[in-house]
Enzyme design. Structure first.
Site, PDB file in Angstrom:
ATOM      1  N   ARG A  13       0.826  -1.212   0.000  1.00 15.22           N
ATOM      2  CA  ARG A  13       0.000   0.000   0.000  1.00 15.22           C
ATOM      3  C   ARG A  13       0.863   1.266   0.000  1.00 15.22           C
ATOM      4  O   ARG A  13       0.937   1.972  -0.993  1.00 15.22           O
ATOM      5  CB  ARG A  13      -0.951  -0.002   1.224  1.00 15.22           C
ATOM      6  N   ASP A  14       1.568   1.501   1.072  1.00 14.37           N
ATOM      7  CA  ASP A  14       2.316   2.758   1.183  1.00 14.37           C
ATOM      8  C   ASP A  14       3.426   2.802   0.141  1.00 14.37           C
ATOM      9  O   ASP A  14       3.770   3.878  -0.366  1.00 14.37           O
ATOM     10  CB  ASP A  14       2.906   2.880   2.599  1.00 14.37           C
ATOM     11  N   HIS A 207       6.692   4.652  12.320  1.00 14.91           N
ATOM     12  CA  HIS A 207       6.578   4.592  10.846  1.00 14.91           C
ATOM     13  C   HIS A 207       7.608   5.573  10.277  1.00 14.91           C
ATOM     14  O   HIS A 207       7.339   6.770  10.182  1.00 14.91           O
ATOM     15  CB  HIS A 207       5.144   4.971  10.477  1.00 14.91           C
ATOM     16  N   HIS A 209      10.284   6.900   7.402  1.00 13.51           N
ATOM     17  CA  HIS A 209      10.800   6.916   6.028  1.00 13.51           C
ATOM     18  C   HIS A 209      12.305   7.186   6.130  1.00 13.51           C
ATOM     19  O   HIS A 209      12.794   7.665   7.143  1.00 13.51           O
ATOM     20  CB  HIS A 209      10.088   7.989   5.206  1.00 13.51           C
ATOM     21  N   CYS A 240       5.532   9.478  -0.575  1.00 10.83           N
ATOM     22  CA  CYS A 240       4.128   9.840  -0.375  1.00 10.83           C
ATOM     23  C   CYS A 240       3.759  10.814  -1.473  1.00 10.83           C
ATOM     24  O   CYS A 240       4.490  11.772  -1.725  1.00 10.83           O
ATOM     25  CB  CYS A 240       3.914  10.467   1.007  1.00 10.83           C
ATOM     26  N   ASN A 249       9.325   4.147   2.745  1.00 13.67           N
ATOM     27  CA  ASN A 249       9.418   3.672   4.122  1.00 13.67           C
ATOM     28  C   ASN A 249      10.703   2.877   4.250  1.00 13.67           C
ATOM     29  O   ASN A 249      11.181   2.297   3.287  1.00 13.67           O
ATOM     30  CB  ASN A 249       8.254   2.712   4.424  1.00 13.67           C
TER      31      ASN A 249
HETATM   32  P1  HMG Z   1     -12.257  15.574  -2.119  1.00 11.93           P
HETATM   33  O1  HMG Z   1     -11.904  15.862  -3.530  1.00 11.93           O
HETATM   34  O2  HMG Z   1     -12.181  16.685  -1.143  1.00 11.93           O
HETATM   35  O3  HMG Z   1     -13.695  14.965  -1.868  1.00 11.93           O
HETATM   36  O4  HMG Z   1     -11.335  14.365  -1.641  1.00 11.93           O
HETATM   37  P2  HMG Z   1     -14.872  14.476  -2.741  1.00 11.93           P
HETATM   38  O5  HMG Z   1     -15.793  13.865  -1.743  1.00 11.93           O
HETATM   39  O6  HMG Z   1     -15.338  15.605  -3.609  1.00 11.93           O
HETATM   40  O7  HMG Z   1     -14.319  13.332  -3.677  1.00 11.93           O
HETATM   41  C1  HMG Z   1     -13.644  13.536  -4.889  1.00 11.93           C
HETATM   42  C2  HMG Z   1     -14.005  12.444  -5.854  1.00 11.93           C
HETATM   43  O8  HMG Z   1     -13.508  11.187  -5.337  1.00 11.93           O
HETATM   44  C3  HMG Z   1     -15.516  12.246  -6.053  1.00 11.93           C
HETATM   45  O9  HMG Z   1     -15.690  11.745  -7.358  1.00 11.93           O
HETATM   46  C4  HMG Z   1     -15.858  11.168  -5.077  1.00 11.93           C
HETATM   47  O10 HMG Z   1     -16.994  10.425  -5.457  1.00 11.93           O
HETATM   48  C5  HMG Z   1     -14.611  10.289  -5.119  1.00 11.93           C
HETATM   49  P3  HMG Z   1     -16.427  12.643  -8.490  1.00 11.93           P
HETATM   50  O11 HMG Z   1     -17.738  13.012  -7.911  1.00 11.93           O
HETATM   51  O12 HMG Z   1     -15.523  13.841  -8.668  1.00 11.93           O
HETATM   52  O13 HMG Z   1     -16.489  11.751  -9.660  1.00 11.93           O
HETATM   53  N1  HMG Z   1     -14.357   9.588  -3.868  1.00 11.93           N
HETATM   54  C6  HMG Z   1     -14.006   8.292  -3.790  1.00 11.93           C
HETATM   55  N2  HMG Z   1     -13.835   7.345  -4.714  1.00 11.93           N
HETATM   56  C7  HMG Z   1     -13.481   6.119  -4.290  1.00 11.93           C
HETATM   57  N3  HMG Z   1     -13.251   5.816  -2.989  1.00 11.93           N
HETATM   58  C8  HMG Z   1     -13.405   6.755  -2.023  1.00 11.93           C
HETATM   59  C9  HMG Z   1     -13.802   8.051  -2.428  1.00 11.93           C
HETATM   60  N4  HMG Z   1     -14.031   9.190  -1.734  1.00 11.93           N
HETATM   61  C10 HMG Z   1     -14.372  10.130  -2.630  1.00 11.93           C
HETATM   62  N5  HMG Z   1     -13.167   6.437  -0.758  1.00 11.93           N
HETATM   63  C11 HMG Z   1     -10.712  12.530  -0.227  1.00 11.93           C
HETATM   64  C12 HMG Z   1     -11.336  13.904  -0.302  1.00 11.93           C
HETATM   65  C13 HMG Z   1     -10.472  12.223   1.244  1.00 11.93           C
HETATM   66  C14 HMG Z   1     -11.634  11.525  -0.848  1.00 11.93           C
HETATM   67  C15 HMG Z   1      -9.371  12.562  -1.009  1.00 11.93           C
HETATM   68  O14 HMG Z   1      -8.641  13.664  -0.587  1.00 11.93           O
HETATM   69  C16 HMG Z   1      -8.536  11.319  -0.851  1.00 11.93           C
HETATM   70  O15 HMG Z   1      -8.913  10.230  -1.240  1.00 11.93           O
HETATM   71  N6  HMG Z   1      -7.318  11.489  -0.279  1.00 11.93           N
HETATM   72  C17 HMG Z   1      -6.440  10.407  -0.025  1.00 11.93           C
HETATM   73  C18 HMG Z   1      -5.044  10.767  -0.434  1.00 11.93           C
HETATM   74  C19 HMG Z   1      -4.113   9.670  -0.050  1.00 11.93           C
HETATM   75  O16 HMG Z   1      -4.447   8.511  -0.110  1.00 11.93           O
HETATM   76  N7  HMG Z   1      -2.881  10.045   0.358  1.00 11.93           N
HETATM   77  C20 HMG Z   1      -1.904   9.128   0.789  1.00 11.93           C
HETATM   78  C21 HMG Z   1      -2.311   8.488   2.085  1.00 11.93           C
HETATM   79  S1  HMG Z   1      -0.922   7.919   2.952  1.00 11.93           S
HETATM   80  C22 HMG Z   1      -0.655   9.013   4.209  1.00 11.93           C
HETATM   81  O17 HMG Z   1      -1.396   9.922   4.364  1.00 11.93           O
HETATM   82  C23 HMG Z   1       0.495   8.817   5.102  1.00 11.93           C
HETATM   83  C24 HMG Z   1       0.646   7.435   5.740  1.00 11.93           C
HETATM   84  O18 HMG Z   1       1.082   6.509   4.776  1.00 11.93           O
HETATM   85  C25 HMG Z   1       1.668   7.503   6.865  1.00 11.93           C
HETATM   86  C26 HMG Z   1       3.025   8.029   6.438  1.00 11.93           C
HETATM   87  O19 HMG Z   1       3.557   7.548   5.399  1.00 11.93           O
HETATM   88  O20 HMG Z   1       3.552   8.848   7.151  1.00 11.93           O
HETATM   89  C27 HMG Z   1      -0.673   6.932   6.317  1.00 11.93           C
HETATM   90 MG    MG Z   2       4.787   5.913   4.835  1.00  5.88          MG
END
Ligand code: HMG
Ligand code: MG
Length: 288
Positions: A13-14, A207, A209, A240, A249
């Site tokens: 995943r990450d 966690h 990196h 990321c 990581n």
């Molecule tokens: P948004 O654009 O503010 O919200 O995104 P939205 O509700 O308008 O959604 C945008 C579009 O995505 C819409 O589609 C939704 O339907 C769709 P459209 O109407 O434009 O066709 N949508 C989805 N589709 C599938 N599955 C879903 C989903 N939700 C909405 N679950 C949102 C807000 C939170 C959805 C977005 O910002 C997002 O998905 N962000 C995630 C980004 C991400 O994954 N980043 C990496 C994560 S890893 C991390 O953070 C660090 C970690 O690894 C630890 C570390 O390494 O330190 C954990």
């Molecule tokens: Mg990470």
């Protein structure tokens, strides 16, 4: 203090979420199954996020349902209730929610403020408690626990506050992320000084990196504070998408070797030689 450490594998995943070219679902499945055969007890293998934000994870449901091995517990990331519901349609055994400790990173990563991110996680966890099977576990991530690429140095008391929030809402584990990989051991120590006042150390994971080449030093500091779970990524895959320049990581093999050399046992007794083979597979899959 226990000399047993768990490596929580996050590569599928990450690691893969940051790959620019779409990795075939069958390769993601093979990688996770290979890691499970090695003996790693828990693997985060998918992310039910918006494919508009992270296209590489668009096949999350196919990946989880494609994995036939039951040797490891499978975890998946969910950013919102929609992602949670989709994830719970699959046989995942752990859900991961996430939040960043700064305004800037929450805005870049999930298009919301810190307050909005806390509200979103609260809603998500309420839904989790209402609908998930009792044996599904809940892990919370905090990103940018010492440094943020947008807002700079992070106040340890803010990380402690968020760790308490996640633990209080019901996360059985809180993973503390040095998302940009630039933390220095003394910063990690200051952060942990604060966090261990708020959450039992048995519920914490590290966690790290490896951008600055200090991940092992940061693990050593965390071990001194009593942490015994570390997130690692096969072949050091990752970065990321919302932390420009961050490397992967810390590499699972590197942490395994370091811990063994320091006299620790690894939970599940992973097969070191098989781990090397899966690392080769991971490099082949991403074309490195
Ligand atoms: P948004 O654009 O503010 O919200 O995104 P939205 O509700 O308008 O959604 C945008 C579009 O995505 C819409 O589609 C939704 O339907 C769709 P459209 O109407 O434009 O066709 N949508 C989805 N589709 C599938 N599955 C879903 C989903 N939700 C909405 N679950 C949102 C807000 C939170 C959805 C977005 O910002 C997002 O998905 N962000 C995630 C980004 C991400 O994954 N980043 C990496 C994560 S890893 C991390 O953070 C660090 C970690 O690894 C630890 C570390 O390494 O330190 C954990
Ligand atoms: Mg990470």
């Amino acid at each position: 203090m226990s000399k047993i450490v768990e490596l929580f594998e996050v590569g599928p995943r990450d690691g893969l979420q940051n790959e620019p070219v779409f990795i075939a679902t069958a390769d993601k499945v093979s990688l996770t199954e290979g890691l499970a055969r090695v003996g790693l007890p828990r693997i985060e293998c998918a992310s039910f996020v918006s494919p508009k934000w992270v296209p590489q994870m668009a096949d999350a449901a196919e990946v989880v349902t494609g994995i036939t091995s039951d040797l490891a517990q499978l975890y998946a990331l969910a950013p919102n209730v929609r992602g949670l519901k989709d994830a719970l349609q699959t046989p995942v055994q752990g859900i991961c929610v996430f939040i960043a400790s700064t305004e800037g990173f929450n805005r870049a990563n999930t298009n919301t403020s810190l307050v909005g991110a806390v509200e979103r996680v609260h809603g998500l966890i309420s839904e989790f408690k209402r609908t998930a099977l009792v044996n599904v576990r809940l892990r919370g991530y905090i990103s940018c626990v010492t440094n943020c690429p947008y807002d700079g140095d992070v106040d340890p008391s803010e990380v402690a506050r968020l760790a308490e929030v996640l633990y209080g809402y019901g996360c059985d584990e809180v993973s503390l992320g040095d998302t940009t990989g630039v933390a220095r051991p003394e910063q990690v120590a200051r952060m942990l000084d604060s966090v261990v006042q708020s959450v039992p150390v048995q519920a914490l994971a590290g966690h790290f990196h490896d951008t600055g080449g200090r991940a092992l030093l940061n693990i050593d500091v965390s071990l001194e504070y009593g942490l015994r779970v570390f997130d690692t990524s096969i072949a050091g895959l990752g970065g990321c998408p919302y932390a420009p320049g961050a490397k992967g990581n810390v590499d699972t093999e590197k942490v395994y070797d370091h811990l063994k050399a320091s006299g620790y046992s690894i939970l599940g007794n992973p097969d070191r030689s098989a781990l090397g083979d899966v690392s080769q597979l991971a490099r082949k899959i991403v074309g490195k």
